[in-house]
Design a protein around this motif. Sequence first.
Motif, mmCIF file in Angstrom:
data_model
loop_
_atom_site.group_PDB
_atom_site.id
_atom_site.type_symbol
_atom_site.label_atom_id
_atom_site.label_comp_id
_atom_site.label_asym_id
_atom_site.label_seq_id
_atom_site.Cartn_x
_atom_site.Cartn_y
_atom_site.Cartn_z
ATOM 1 N N ALA A 20 0.856 -1.190 0.000
ATOM 2 C CA ALA A 20 0.000 0.000 0.000
ATOM 3 C C ALA A 20 0.887 1.234 0.000
ATOM 4 C CB ALA A 20 -0.915 0.006 1.223
ATOM 5 N N THR A 21 0.640 2.156 -0.937
ATOM 6 C CA THR A 21 1.469 3.348 -1.073
ATOM 7 C C THR A 21 0.583 4.579 -1.191
ATOM 8 O OG1 THR A 21 3.159 2.076 -2.258
ATOM 9 C CG2 THR A 21 3.274 4.470 -2.435
ATOM 10 N N ALA A 22 0.881 5.595 -0.381
ATOM 11 C CA ALA A 22 0.156 6.872 -0.481
ATOM 12 C C ALA A 22 0.709 7.632 -1.682
ATOM 13 C CB ALA A 22 0.327 7.684 0.800
ATOM 14 N N ILE A 23 -0.037 7.625 -2.778
ATOM 15 C CA ILE A 23 0.474 8.230 -4.002
ATOM 16 C C ILE A 23 0.053 9.686 -4.159
ATOM 17 C CG2 ILE A 23 0.717 6.059 -5.239
ATOM 18 C CD1 ILE A 23 -1.943 6.600 -6.597
ATOM 19 N N LYS A 24 -0.845 10.147 -3.288
ATOM 20 C CA LYS A 24 -1.174 11.577 -3.281
ATOM 21 C C LYS A 24 -1.685 11.939 -1.897
ATOM 22 C CE LYS A 24 -3.568 15.255 -5.775
ATOM 23 N NZ LYS A 24 -4.353 15.606 -6.989
ATOM 24 N N SER A 36 4.977 3.918 2.189
ATOM 25 C CA SER A 36 4.350 2.623 1.914
ATOM 26 C C SER A 36 4.237 1.780 3.172
ATOM 27 C CB SER A 36 5.161 1.843 0.868
ATOM 28 O OG SER A 36 5.177 2.492 -0.382
ATOM 29 N N MET A 37 3.420 0.732 3.082
ATOM 30 C CA MET A 37 3.325 -0.275 4.125
ATOM 31 C C MET A 37 2.971 -1.604 3.468
ATOM 32 S SD MET A 37 -0.371 0.453 5.983
ATOM 33 C CE MET A 37 -0.127 -0.930 7.104
ATOM 34 N N LEU A 38 3.203 -2.698 4.175
ATOM 35 C CA LEU A 38 2.865 -4.034 3.689
ATOM 36 C C LEU A 38 1.753 -4.613 4.549
ATOM 37 C CD1 LEU A 38 6.306 -5.763 2.965
ATOM 38 C CD2 LEU A 38 4.526 -5.273 1.287
ATOM 39 N N LEU A 95 -6.667 14.623 2.502
ATOM 40 C CA LEU A 95 -7.003 13.667 1.454
ATOM 41 C C LEU A 95 -5.812 12.755 1.239
ATOM 42 C CD1 LEU A 95 -8.824 12.776 -1.006
ATOM 43 C CD2 LEU A 95 -7.492 14.423 -2.344
ATOM 44 N N VAL A 96 -6.046 11.451 1.270
ATOM 45 C CA VAL A 96 -4.989 10.479 1.034
ATOM 46 C C VAL A 96 -5.458 9.510 -0.048
ATOM 47 C CG1 VAL A 96 -3.498 8.713 2.038
ATOM 48 C CG2 VAL A 96 -4.281 10.621 3.452
ATOM 49 N N ILE A 97 -4.710 9.418 -1.134
ATOM 50 C CA ILE A 97 -4.992 8.469 -2.204
ATOM 51 C C ILE A 97 -3.987 7.329 -2.073
ATOM 52 C CG2 ILE A 97 -5.319 8.139 -4.679
ATOM 53 C CD1 ILE A 97 -7.150 10.248 -3.372
ATOM 54 N N VAL A 98 -4.498 6.107 -1.926
ATOM 55 C CA VAL A 98 -3.642 4.956 -1.662
ATOM 56 C C VAL A 98 -3.710 3.974 -2.832
ATOM 57 C CG1 VAL A 98 -3.154 3.030 -0.101
ATOM 58 C CG2 VAL A 98 -3.997 5.206 0.818
ATOM 59 N N LEU A 99 -2.557 3.578 -3.299
ATOM 60 C CA LEU A 99 -2.429 2.550 -4.325
ATOM 61 C C LEU A 99 -2.153 1.219 -3.635
ATOM 62 C CD1 LEU A 99 -1.992 1.520 -7.286
ATOM 63 C CD2 LEU A 99 0.408 2.188 -7.007
ATOM 64 N N LEU A 100 -2.956 0.206 -3.966
ATOM 65 C CA LEU A 100 -2.790 -1.132 -3.411
ATOM 66 C C LEU A 100 -2.364 -2.073 -4.528
ATOM 67 C CD1 LEU A 100 -6.030 -1.146 -1.264
ATOM 68 C CD2 LEU A 100 -3.728 -1.190 -0.345
ATOM 69 N N GLU A 101 -1.210 -2.745 -4.344
ATOM 70 C CA GLU A 101 -0.665 -3.618 -5.373
ATOM 71 C C GLU A 101 -0.350 -4.993 -4.789
ATOM 72 O OE1 GLU A 101 2.292 -0.958 -7.925
ATOM 73 O OE2 GLU A 101 2.446 -0.543 -5.780
ATOM 74 N N PRO A 102 -0.821 -6.069 -5.436
ATOM 75 C CA PRO A 102 -0.435 -7.399 -4.967
ATOM 76 C C PRO A 102 1.053 -7.637 -5.197
ATOM 77 C CG PRO A 102 -1.586 -7.552 -7.070
ATOM 78 C CD PRO A 102 -1.664 -6.120 -6.639
ATOM 79 N N VAL A 103 1.750 -8.086 -4.158
ATOM 80 C CA VAL A 103 3.188 -8.333 -4.280
ATOM 81 C C VAL A 103 3.371 -9.725 -4.868
ATOM 82 C CG1 VAL A 103 5.384 -8.465 -3.062
ATOM 83 C CG2 VAL A 103 3.664 -6.802 -2.343
ATOM 84 N N GLN A 104 3.425 -9.780 -6.172
ATOM 85 C CA GLN A 104 3.599 -11.033 -6.885
ATOM 86 C C GLN A 104 4.173 -10.720 -8.258
ATOM 87 O OE1 GLN A 104 -0.531 -12.178 -6.512
ATOM 88 N NE2 GLN A 104 -1.049 -11.412 -8.545
#
Length: 384
Positions: A20-24, A36-38, A95-104
Amino acid sequence: MEMHDLSAIAATCSKRCVLATAIKVEGHAYRKQGVSMLLTEDGSMYGSISPGCLESDLQARVERILDTGQIEIVEYDMRPEDDLSWGETVGCGGLVIVLLEPVQGTLQSMLVRMNECLQTGAVVQFTRIFQQGFSKVDYRLSLTRIADDKAHIFEFEHSALTEHIRANESSHHAKPQPISRLKESESVYNGTKLESASVKANPWDLPSLLTSTYHAKPRLVIIGAGNDVLPVVKLAQLAGFRIVVADWRESLCTAERFPGVGLCLGFPREILSALQLNREDYILLMSHQFPREREILELLSEVEYAYLGIMGSKTRTERLLNGLPPLSHVHSPVGLSIGAEGPDEIAISIAAELIASKRSVAAARRKAQKEVEHGTDGYSACSR
């Protein structure tokens, strides 16, 4: 917990996880843009984006993201002062925009490579290139090694296709839920599709190029392996430093006394030759051995470094430095002036000063980075 820790966890973790990454970030928020966080499939969390008000909602999305292999972009808008829907535990606004990406797949390979690079002390730039309405993302990793004042760039590039990000499938709740802005011409709020709304795939005007710059943990070289060094090592590790303890006393400079810490056994000239100090390094003189520390200081007059802390009184330090060329970044007596007494309190004051120095360096880097990238369509988040 910063990216050098998260990439190390992702490289070795046997559980499936989501990055998870705060992209904005706009307004007041707990962490800065780019942090970021996992989150793992069993509910474990590493790092943080908020003081605790967002993490449970992010964790609730993990299973779906891992099952589908799709990314999600989630909006958390906590700016309205009269919006009580977030309850009493928010502790932040903005305002926090978070990107969630599967780690694979590609992303996992990138994080493994990032961990390897950061372990060598390199500077890493990680770039996400979004295309096709944020349904495709390319990853690029650039490595910069600093040697002899020259930057050597090595680039690793991968491409990973993701399907259109799925809409938030949460059910109706009395409490308003964060919005997931996802498919083009489709929006979900409080579990209800707004049929008449035409929402673009990128309602937050995110740049198509997102670059984060990560520096390895700064190296802290402690000259001396006495008992008062033990609490300093523990606190400095928690503060995000990788530690090397150096001493000429074999009985003190041992793995049993300093587990998980780099060790360098030798006399001053041998220590400096082996460690190859550079302008990123932090140095503490804590041996309490006047002749050896004088020799170290004589050798440091020809070396660049970021910080030099000297244990002892001002009078002792003046004697140590007497007759030497002016040395830079000297902190003596070492540690912030908090009235510390005893080894534990002194260690706290030293750790606090190291953190302050580290943050100052990071702030200067961010300022320089913004000046370089002014006018581009991307942003760069600099992190230790």
